[in-house]
Motif scaffolding. Structure first.
Motif, PDB file in Angstrom:
ATOM      1  N   ALA A 151      42.287  38.077  28.904  1.00  0.00           N
ATOM      2  CA  ALA A 151      43.364  37.215  29.417  1.00  0.00           C
ATOM      3  C   ALA A 151      42.890  35.781  29.645  1.00  0.00           C
ATOM      4  N   ASP A 152      41.699  35.611  30.212  1.00  0.00           N
ATOM      5  CA  ASP A 152      41.206  34.259  30.483  1.00  0.00           C
ATOM      6  C   ASP A 152      40.919  33.501  29.192  1.00  0.00           C
ATOM      7  N   GLY A 153      40.370  34.197  28.204  1.00  0.00           N
ATOM      8  CA  GLY A 153      40.138  33.555  26.901  1.00  0.00           C
ATOM      9  C   GLY A 153      41.442  33.183  26.222  1.00  0.00           C
ATOM     10  N   LEU A 154      42.428  34.066  26.342  1.00  0.00           N
ATOM     11  CA  LEU A 154      43.739  33.768  25.750  1.00  0.00           C
ATOM     12  C   LEU A 154      44.400  32.572  26.425  1.00  0.00           C
ATOM     13  N   SER A 155      44.080  32.348  27.708  1.00  0.00           N
ATOM     14  CA  SER A 155      44.659  31.178  28.381  1.00  0.00           C
ATOM     15  C   SER A 155      44.132  29.879  27.779  1.00  0.00           C
ATOM     16  N   ILE A 156      42.884  29.873  27.327  1.00  0.00           N
ATOM     17  CA  ILE A 156      42.348  28.682  26.640  1.00  0.00           C
ATOM     18  C   ILE A 156      43.072  28.496  25.317  1.00  0.00           C
ATOM     19  N   ILE A 157      43.182  29.581  24.560  1.00  0.00           N
ATOM     20  CA  ILE A 157      43.855  29.512  23.263  1.00  0.00           C
ATOM     21  C   ILE A 157      45.294  29.049  23.444  1.00  0.00           C
ATOM     22  N   GLN A 158      45.967  29.567  24.465  1.00  0.00           N
ATOM     23  CA  GLN A 158      47.350  29.173  24.743  1.00  0.00           C
ATOM     24  C   GLN A 158      47.437  27.689  25.083  1.00  0.00           C
ATOM     25  N   SER A 159      46.507  27.198  25.888  1.00  0.00           N
ATOM     26  CA  SER A 159      46.543  25.773  26.256  1.00  0.00           C
ATOM     27  C   SER A 159      46.318  24.893  25.037  1.00  0.00           C
ATOM     28  N   GLN A 160      45.472  25.347  24.099  1.00  0.00           N
ATOM     29  CA  GLN A 160      45.253  24.588  22.862  1.00  0.00           C
ATOM     30  C   GLN A 160      46.502  24.613  21.988  1.00  0.00           C
ATOM     31  N   THR A 161      47.202  25.733  21.988  1.00  0.00           N
ATOM     32  CA  THR A 161      48.419  25.866  21.193  1.00  0.00           C
ATOM     33  C   THR A 161      49.535  24.990  21.758  1.00  0.00           C
ATOM     34  N   GLU A 162      49.645  24.936  23.077  1.00  0.00           N
ATOM     35  CA  GLU A 162      50.728  24.188  23.724  1.00  0.00           C
ATOM     36  C   GLU A 162      50.556  22.680  23.621  1.00  0.00           C
ATOM     37  N   ASP A 163      49.326  22.198  23.550  1.00  0.00           N
ATOM     38  CA  ASP A 163      49.071  20.755  23.476  1.00  0.00           C
ATOM     39  C   ASP A 163      48.880  20.370  22.017  1.00  0.00           C
ATOM     40  N   GLU A 164      49.936  19.848  21.409  1.00  0.00           N
ATOM     41  CA  GLU A 164      49.892  19.532  19.987  1.00  0.00           C
ATOM     42  C   GLU A 164      48.890  18.431  19.650  1.00  0.00           C
ATOM     43  N   HIS A 165      48.449  17.676  20.628  1.00  0.00           N
ATOM     44  CA  HIS A 165      47.550  16.557  20.368  1.00  0.00           C
ATOM     45  C   HIS A 165      46.077  16.883  20.603  1.00  0.00           C
ATOM     46  N   TYR A 166      45.811  17.949  21.342  1.00  0.00           N
ATOM     47  CA  TYR A 166      44.433  18.238  21.759  1.00  0.00           C
ATOM     48  C   TYR A 166      43.456  18.348  20.583  1.00  0.00           C
ATOM     49  N   SER A 167      43.768  19.183  19.625  1.00  0.00           N
ATOM     50  CA  SER A 167      42.836  19.400  18.510  1.00  0.00           C
ATOM     51  C   SER A 167      42.598  18.123  17.718  1.00  0.00           C
TER      52      SER A 167
END
Length: 195
Positions: free
Chosen positions: A89-105
């Motif tokens: 769950a904690d790892g998925l929260s990082i992945i989710q935050s990367q998915t939600e922020d279209e500019h981060y990557s």
């Protein structure tokens, strides 16, 4: 990059620069463009930041602070009964935050490219990844100590988890529609179960 609903001019500048740098790159997003996008004069922008490089520096520090291991994983919350589920769950929260922020990557790739020219950025990127490796290593050793996982090469497993977190970010940037959640969950299960 998130700001509060009562953002100061300083915060609005950072948020706007974050988006413009991600969309246009550091070279093309000038101070004039940033000021125009916000609706302030260039002198007002220079009042807060002496140069575009100063904005780039502050943004990088803010991003690095927001993506530390401790912001996503709290070792104290892990028990023998919840270890595997919580790590997933904690790892998925990082992945989710990367998915939600279209500019981060996109902005992180700007900083990676900058790191090839300027060692201070590369050093900070390395420190950030090392922080994840250290954090995962401590977490996995905790898991061994409480009997949640089998004793094994916790350092190699910590490095593997760090590589996956970093790799997910890179692959998302290129637009790959992989099943990142499944990849993360399968990796965690293999480590926890000693498979």
């Amino acid at each position: 990059m998130k700001t509060s609903t009562t953002s100061t001019t300083y915060e609005v500048i950072l948020k706007t620069a974050y988006r413009l740098f991600a969309e246009h790159g550091f070279d093309k997003a000038s101070m004039a463009i940033i000021a125009k996008e916000i609706g302030i004069s260039k002198p007002a922008l220079y009042y807060h930041f002496k140069s575009k490089e100063a904005i780039i520096d502050v943004l990088f520090d803010e991003i690095c602070k927001s993506v530390t291991f401790a912001n996503f994983f709290s070792i104290k919350q892990y028990s023998k009964d919840n270890f595997e589920e919580k790590l997933i769950a904690d790892g998925l929260s990082i992945i989710q935050s990367q998915t939600e922020d279209e500019h981060y990557s996109r902005i992180m790739h700007q900083y990676q490219a900058l790191g090839y020219r300027n060692p201070k950025y590369m050093q900070k990127l390395i420190e950030s990844l090392d922080g994840f490796t250290t954090g995962f290593h401590e977490l996995l050793r905790h898991g061994v100590s409480i009997g949640a996982i089998k004793d094994g090469d916790t350092l190699a497993h910590a490095q593997m988890l760090t590589m996956i977190i970093d790799g997910v970010d890179n692959f998302m940037t290129y637009g790959f529609q992989y099943r990142y959640d499944k990849i993360w969950a399968k990796t965690v299960k293999a480590i926890v179960r000693g498979e």
